[in-house]
Design an enzyme around this catalytic site. Structure first.
Site, short mmCIF file in Angstrom:
data_model
loop_
_atom_site.label_atom_id
_atom_site.label_comp_id
_atom_site.label_asym_id
_atom_site.label_seq_id
_atom_site.Cartn_x
_atom_site.Cartn_y
_atom_site.Cartn_z
N LYS A 190 16.75 18.47 5.59
CA LYS A 190 16.31 18.69 4.21
C LYS A 190 14.93 18.05 4.07
CE LYS A 190 15.79 17.28 0.48
NZ LYS A 190 14.53 17.23 -0.37
N GLU A 265 14.85 4.13 6.51
CA GLU A 265 13.55 3.46 6.50
C GLU A 265 12.94 3.69 5.14
OE1 GLU A 265 9.55 3.50 6.38
OE2 GLU A 265 9.82 4.93 8.02
N CYS A 299 4.18 4.18 4.70
CA CYS A 299 5.12 3.10 4.40
C CYS A 299 4.66 1.78 5.00
CB CYS A 299 6.50 3.46 4.90
SG CYS A 299 6.53 3.94 6.64
N GLU A 397 5.22 -1.17 -4.59
CA GLU A 397 4.64 -0.19 -3.66
C GLU A 397 3.88 0.88 -4.44
OE1 GLU A 397 6.05 2.16 0.30
OE2 GLU A 397 7.33 2.40 -1.46
#
Length: 504
Positions: A190, A265, A299, A397
């Site tokens: 997906k 992750e 990331c 973030e």
């Protein structure tokens, strides 16, 4: 503040699809209910295609195809060498069309073309690495001389649900597909709804390489619909997810009902710690690349830079000057270093943090849209100094070309600042003191640490984070561990003296 930029030309690749379909059981198909969603390109923010929007019914079909291929097909039963040959053919196919892959990826994501090309080549290398690894895989044997031999039998788990993000999508899909297929699993992928274009290329690549029908299945769609159905499906025993931390928490909860295996992750707010004895030229090069490459949408970005006070002013001045010289513009122009952010929703999020930052730090560079780029999701590389550890731009973030710089006076203070966020994905340490380098690296809350370097990957090593940055690790044999079950088999070599319950 001025920003170097190039005018966009809105390059459109030839032969773009106007519709993007699922791939289930070896066939391209529409959603059972006909649902679709629009796909935008990030330079014009105009719809260029409609994609099939997967629902529960589509996930059910994909999982059924994958389960049939796993239960009754040849893929899990092939010799490792035979699977490896297929994976090498996949790598060959990716390498043969890396320029086209980069062109499409750049159009769909806004990544600079030179960086997108590197990601396509990394995708090929991922398949080569796991093709070689699965052939070299050994299973442990334990001997009790004269009594017993015990060995470990690795078995592929089954249908793997793979949910991938929109930053460098093709490469990150390969990072999950390669070990899953190498291990003998079948998969349902997906991809992220913002960037479904390059994922659709896997179907023909796999079919041409000799992957049997049903082994690879692709369902496009929204995370809350297709992703949620995949996570909750009882015939999918494990989920590998890369994405944002809040979504990861939802997946964690939804996996609990079926006790699924998980590898996640998640987000990051990684520190780069620059001590006064560091090679400042190298540190500046690396930290600029670490936060502004891939448009800052990575990331592992070193989005917090902690600098020892005695070199702080010099570092900030030099860093800001370089940031102002970064070329922003047309993602397809080879001179571009920062392109367009992936989607207007994400652009709005990043710009909101830029405005917050103006109240939390001293703006040294950027702070808005480049002057001559009035359309598209462009953000100038933005540098804030004197950022307090309680600031939102220090703690949260942003996932864009925005960096916070903070001074420190002692090693202990640097460690406290580095560890003072909820994330723990990566850390970058800059010092020539070997003792400090090792002690600091081992004390920092991070799943991965680079000393005097930016993020240079060794595919044999574990990749993953601690705290809110993830659960589990992938990479090398840890990926094989995730996609296989280790079954212990015990063989008796001598009579076993068993207590005779119920005997006389």
């Amino acid at each position: 503040m001025t920003q170097t930029s190039v005018q966009t030309t809105h390059y459109i690749p030839t032969d773009l699809p106007t519709s993007i379909r699922h791939f289930i059981g070896g066939e391209f198909v529409d959603s059972v209910g006909g649902e679709t969603f629009d796909v935008l390109d990030p330079v014009s923010n105009q719809t260029y295609a409609t994609a099939a929007a997967g629902q529960q019914a589509d996930i059910d079909l994909a999982v059924a195809a994958a389960k049939e291929a796993f239960d009754n097909g040849p893929w899990p039963r092939m010799l490792p060498r035979a699977r490896a040959r297929v994976l090498h053919r996949i790598a060959d196919a990716v390498e043969a069309q890396d320029a086209r892959l980069a062109e499409l990826e750049t159009f769909d994501t806004g990544l600079p073309i030179t960086q997108a090309l590197g990601q396509a080549q990394r995708a090929a290398e991922n398949f080569r690495f796991f093709a070689d690894l699965i052939v070299a895989q050994i299973d442990d044997t334990y001997k009790v001389p004269g009594r017993q031999i015990n060995y470990v039998n690795r078995k592929p788990v089954g249908v793997a649900g793979l949910i991938t993000p929109w930053n460098t999508p093709f490469m990150l899909e390969s990072w999950k597909l390669a070990p899953a297929l190498a291990s003998g699993c079948t998969v349902v992928l997906k991809p992220a709804e913002f960037t479904p274009l390059s994922a659709s290329l896997w179907a023909e690549i796999f079919r041409t390489a000799g992957v049997p029908d049903g082994v690879f299945n692709l369902v496009n769609g929204i995370g809350e619909e297709a992703g949620d159905a995949l996570v909750k499906h009882p015939d999918v025993p494990l989920i590998s997810f890369t994405g944002e931390t809040t979504t990861g928490q939802t997946i964690y909860r939804n996996c609990a009902a079926n006790l699924k295996g998980m590898s996640m992750e998640l987000g990051g707010k990684s520190p780069a710690v620059v001590f006064a004895d560091a090679d400042l030229d190298a540190a500046i090069d690396s930290t600029l690349f670490g936060v502004f490459s891939l448009n800052g949408e990575r990331c592992t970005a070193s989005s917090r830079i902690l600098v020892e006070r005695s070199v702080y002013d010099d570092f900030c001045a030099r860093y800001a000057a370089r940031a102002q010289s970064i070329v922003v513009g047309d993602p397809h122009d080879p001179k571009t270093e920062v392109g367009a952010l992936v989607h207007p929703e994400h652009y709005a999020k990043v710009m909101s943090y830029v405005e917050i930052g103006k109240t939390e730090g001293r703006l040294l560079a950027g702070g808005g849209r480049p002057a001559n780029l009035s359309e598209g999701n462009y953000v100038s590389p933005t540098v804030f100094a004197d950022v307090a550890p309680t600031a939102r731009i220090f703690q949260e973030e942003i996932f864009g070309p925005v960096v916070a710089i903070t001074p420190f006076d002692t090693d202990a203070e640097a460690l406290e600042l580095a560890n003072g966020v909820k994330y723990g994905l990566a850390a970058y340490i800059w010092t020539t003191d070997l003792t400090r380098a090792h002690n600091f690296s081992q004390a920092v809350d991070a799943g991965m640490v680079w000393l005097n370097s930016h993020n240079v990957r060794d595919l044999r090593t574990p990749f993953g984070g601690v705290k809110a940055s993830g659960l589990g690790h992938e990479g090398g044999y840890r990926s094989i561990d995730f996609y296989t079950d280790s079954q212990a088999v015990h063989i008796t070599l001598a009579p076993v003296h068993t207590p005779r319950f119920g005997g006389n």
